[in-house]
Design a protein around this motif. Sequence first.
Motif, PDB file in Angstrom:
ATOM      1  N   ILE A  59       0.798  -1.033  -0.066  1.00  0.00           N
ATOM      2  CA  ILE A  59      -0.082  -0.043  -0.051  1.00  0.00           C
ATOM      3  C   ILE A  59       0.956   1.176  -0.018  1.00  0.00           C
ATOM      4  N   ILE A 114      -4.223  -4.063  -5.443  1.00  0.00           N
ATOM      5  CA  ILE A 114      -4.838  -3.039  -4.534  1.00  0.00           C
ATOM      6  C   ILE A 114      -5.504  -1.984  -5.426  1.00  0.00           C
ATOM      7  N   THR A 115      -6.754  -1.272  -4.883  1.00  0.00           N
ATOM      8  CA  THR A 115      -7.481  -0.622  -5.862  1.00  0.00           C
ATOM      9  C   THR A 115      -7.862   0.466  -4.716  1.00  0.00           C
ATOM     10  N   GLU A 116      -7.877   1.766  -5.195  1.00  0.00           N
ATOM     11  CA  GLU A 116      -8.474   2.747  -4.472  1.00  0.00           C
ATOM     12  C   GLU A 116      -9.833   3.344  -4.907  1.00  0.00           C
ATOM     13  N   GLU A 117     -10.179   2.446  -5.837  1.00  0.00           N
ATOM     14  CA  GLU A 117     -11.656   2.695  -6.292  1.00  0.00           C
ATOM     15  C   GLU A 117     -12.682   2.489  -5.364  1.00  0.00           C
ATOM     16  N   ASP A 118     -13.856   3.374  -5.343  1.00  0.00           N
ATOM     17  CA  ASP A 118     -14.787   3.089  -4.287  1.00  0.00           C
ATOM     18  C   ASP A 118     -15.710   2.025  -4.864  1.00  0.00           C
ATOM     19  N   ARG A 151     -12.347  -4.952   2.665  1.00  0.00           N
ATOM     20  CA  ARG A 151     -12.524  -3.420   2.620  1.00  0.00           C
ATOM     21  C   ARG A 151     -12.101  -3.082   3.904  1.00  0.00           C
ATOM     22  N   CYS A 157      -9.056   2.101   0.946  1.00  0.00           N
ATOM     23  CA  CYS A 157      -8.930   1.165  -0.078  1.00  0.00           C
ATOM     24  C   CYS A 157      -9.398   0.061   0.236  1.00  0.00           C
ATOM     25  N   SER A 158      -9.479  -0.791  -0.890  1.00  0.00           N
ATOM     26  CA  SER A 158      -9.520  -2.174  -0.771  1.00  0.00           C
ATOM     27  C   SER A 158      -8.751  -3.102  -1.291  1.00  0.00           C
TER      28      SER A 158
END
Length: 171
Positions: A59, A114-118, A151, A157-158
């Motif tokens: 991260i 890893i993604t920071e998309e909601d 989550r 982030c997720s």
Amino acid sequence: MGLLTSEVKNKWYPVYTHAKAEKKAYEALTSKGILAYLPLHRQLRQWSDRKKWVEEPFIKSYIFVNIAERAQADVLMTRGISRFLYFSGKPATMPDRQINELKLLMTSSIDLEITEEDLQPGEKIIIKAGPLKGMTGEVVIYRSQKQLILRLESIGCSIIVHVAASYIERF
């Protein structure tokens, strides 16, 4: 009237580091005797003349510290640390369970992304087989594949884990 005890319990706090300073900040924290966790994952890097496996922060720009609230100033005065993350006007904390799950994920051989998309919440599931057996999460459709989402709300982030649909069940 009973005695009041002021037992101080350490909590996990996500802290934001300066860009590309995660490893140096981690070393500086641990040299001060501060319990810190920096999730690392192996990645194959390509240079013009060679390829090499390197351990990169999973991260970017985050380290987790386990401290008493009064030790926050000591963390902030550490080289490479930028700031604490805040949620509703207070430094964000993470339950021990989430840190333990993150550590388990980092030691597994499963492909992680890893993604920071909601990502939108879906069905609640539990993994019933494999190295992540017993973990819970949410199923989402992402790039047309069913994947488990853990989550981590405290850091915004997720984590996307590729898990076979036969390994999960609804609860």
